[in-house]
Design an enzyme around this catalytic site. Structure first.
Site, PDB file in Angstrom:
ATOM      1  N   CYS A  96       0.832  -1.212   0.000  1.00 56.58           N
ATOM      2  CA  CYS A  96       0.000   0.000   0.000  1.00 56.58           C
ATOM      3  C   CYS A  96       0.868   1.265   0.000  1.00 56.58           C
ATOM      4  CB  CYS A  96      -0.925   0.002   1.219  1.00 56.58           C
ATOM      5  SG  CYS A  96      -1.800   1.571   1.405  1.00 56.58           S
ATOM      6  N   LYS A 153     -11.702  -8.239   4.185  1.00 61.41           N
ATOM      7  CA  LYS A 153     -11.381  -7.545   5.445  1.00 61.41           C
ATOM      8  C   LYS A 153     -12.007  -8.218   6.661  1.00 61.41           C
ATOM      9  CE  LYS A 153     -11.236  -3.190   3.164  1.00 61.41           C
ATOM     10  NZ  LYS A 153     -12.049  -2.098   2.677  1.00 61.41           N
ATOM     11  N   VAL A 164      -6.156   1.117   5.095  1.00 64.37           N
ATOM     12  CA  VAL A 164      -4.875   1.201   5.802  1.00 64.37           C
ATOM     13  C   VAL A 164      -4.142   2.413   5.252  1.00 64.37           C
ATOM     14  CG1 VAL A 164      -4.676  -1.263   6.278  1.00 64.37           C
ATOM     15  CG2 VAL A 164      -3.705  -0.370   4.165  1.00 64.37           C
ATOM     16  N   GLU A 210      -5.632   7.314   8.413  1.00 67.68           N
ATOM     17  CA  GLU A 210      -5.276   8.191   7.286  1.00 67.68           C
ATOM     18  C   GLU A 210      -3.757   8.427   7.285  1.00 67.68           C
ATOM     19  OE1 GLU A 210      -7.221   9.388   4.643  1.00 67.68           O
ATOM     20  OE2 GLU A 210      -8.752   8.099   5.494  1.00 67.68           O
ATOM     21  N   SER A 211      -3.175   8.260   6.081  1.00 65.19           N
ATOM     22  CA  SER A 211      -1.708   8.318   5.975  1.00 65.19           C
ATOM     23  C   SER A 211      -1.122   9.651   6.430  1.00 65.19           C
ATOM     24  CB  SER A 211      -1.281   8.032   4.529  1.00 65.19           C
ATOM     25  OG  SER A 211      -1.884   8.943   3.633  1.00 65.19           O
TER      26      SER A 211
HETATM   27  N1  LIG Z   1      -6.954   8.395   2.238  1.00 68.46           N
HETATM   28  C1  LIG Z   1      -6.341   7.178   2.698  1.00 68.46           C
HETATM   29  C2  LIG Z   1      -6.224   6.210   1.530  1.00 68.46           C
HETATM   30  C3  LIG Z   1      -5.687   4.863   1.981  1.00 68.46           C
HETATM   31  C4  LIG Z   1      -6.015   3.764   0.972  1.00 68.46           C
HETATM   32  O1  LIG Z   1      -6.716   3.975  -0.031  1.00 68.46           O
HETATM   33  N2  LIG Z   1      -5.488   2.561   1.248  1.00 68.46           N
HETATM   34  C5  LIG Z   1      -5.878   1.433   0.411  1.00 68.46           C
HETATM   35  C6  LIG Z   1      -4.756   0.440   0.219  1.00 68.46           C
HETATM   36  S1  LIG Z   1      -3.439   1.086  -0.755  1.00 68.46           S
HETATM   37  C7  LIG Z   1      -6.985   0.674   1.121  1.00 68.46           C
HETATM   38  O2  LIG Z   1      -6.970   0.570   2.332  1.00 68.46           O
HETATM   39  N3  LIG Z   1      -7.923   0.124   0.355  1.00 68.46           N
HETATM   40  C8  LIG Z   1      -8.991  -0.662   0.886  1.00 68.46           C
HETATM   41  C9  LIG Z   1     -10.312  -0.328   0.300  1.00 68.46           C
HETATM   42  O3  LIG Z   1     -10.383   0.561  -0.569  1.00 68.46           O
HETATM   43  O4  LIG Z   1     -11.298  -0.936   0.685  1.00 68.46           O
HETATM   44  C10 LIG Z   1      -5.000   7.476   3.332  1.00 68.46           C
HETATM   45  O5  LIG Z   1      -4.372   8.461   2.931  1.00 68.46           O
HETATM   46  O6  LIG Z   1      -4.594   6.750   4.247  1.00 68.46           O
END
Ligand SMILES: N[C@@H](CCC(=O)N[C@@H](CS)C(=O)NCC(=O)O)C(=O)O
Length: 261
Positions: free
Chosen positions: A49, A76, A89, A101-102
């Site tokens: 990720c 999940k 994540v 949130e990152s």
């Molecule tokens: N806005 C979030 C985006 C995080 C994100 O999109 N992570 C992806 C993995 S790279 C995720 O968890 N995807 C799971 C999903 O969309 O259900 C951040 O900045 O943390």
């Protein structure tokens, strides 16, 4: 004792890979792991990720010890959704508190942990970095569009979008006397932008052809210790991207370690 150079390369590779966390990705059927011990920082992540990588880069740059629990994002676990209702994540857990949130988790880590400060303190510089991050959104949107494009028209539109964002970054870099966006060394904005730039550099290189300043910047970023610590082998990235494209994702590729909760 004489250690063969091939073996040394292998050790280096294992150390590098470990920063992103080789823990098995827990899926729907898993039971909730026991909470982290007192004062232990836990990161819920997914090895490939780019958003989790942002946080891992900040943790690596500040040498913050933590444990990793990887999540299978296609299947999940319900217990994970109870921790983070967005189901994304990265998430961090410490002493009963949850943050996700990152950018939010990374900024929190920078504020509360010792080590060099990653977020730019100067308000004007920070404001300019935040505007740049706005344009970085085009790079990110174009990146996913290019991977998932089903036809040439969609692929071309995605590349146009990526180019618009890369052009802003290229000009920012050419107008700056500093080697990195944040200054003499990579900082918060560099680490927030890096994971998607790294992936473009690994498997969408053509997108960078017209952006010489971005290319030179990528070459400098690749030498950073935190960047190197969070780098997975290109072949593994390509394999994961292929699975992502064909909706046949296997998270547990490369080295996998089991938990000892
Ligand atoms: N806005 C979030 C985006 C995080 C994100 O999109 N992570 C992806 C993995 S790279 C995720 O968890 N995807 C799971 C999903 O969309 O259900 C951040 O900045 O943390």
């Amino acid at each position: 004792m004489l250690v063969s150079s091939r073996f040394q390369v292998k050790i280096k590779e294992v150390i590098k890979m470990a920063a992103m966390g080789n823990e098995r990705h827990l899926a729907a059927e898993s039971t909730v792991p026991p909470p982290p011990k007192q004062d232990v920082l836990r990161v819920y992540s997914m090895k490939f990720c780019p958003y989790a990588q942002r946080l891992k880069l900040v943790l690596a740059a500040k040498a913050v010890k933590h444990e990793t629990v990887n999540i299978n994002l296609v299947k999940k676990p319900q217990w994970y959704l109870e921790k983070n209702p967005r189901g994304l994540v990265p998430t961090i857990e410490i002493n009963g508190d949850i943050i996700y949130e990152s950018d939010i988790t990374s900024e929190y880590i920078d504020k509360v942990y010792p080590g060099r400060k990653i977020v730019t303190a100067d308000p004007l510089k920070r404001a300019k970095e935040l505007m740049l991050m706005g344009d970085h959104g085009k790079i990110v949107g174009g990146f996913y569009g290019a991977i998932l494009a089903q036809d040439d028209e969609k692929r071309a539109a995605a590349f146009t979008k990526m180019s618009a964002g890369l052009d802003v970054l290229d000009k920012f870099l050419s107008n700056s006397p500093m080697p990195f966006v944040c200054g003499e060394q990579p900082g918060f904005t560099d680490y927030m932008m890096w994971p998607h730039l790294e992936r473009i550099h690994i498997y969408l290189k053509l997108a960078l052809a017209n952006f010489k300043n971005v290319q030179a910047y990528i070459a400098k970023m690749e030498k950073d210790e935190a960047v190197q610590a969070c780098r997975l082998p290109d072949e593994l990235h390509k394999e994961f991207a292929e699975g992502y494209k064909t909706k046949n994702i296997n998270y547990d590729i490369g080295d996998v370690v089991e938990y000892n909760f």
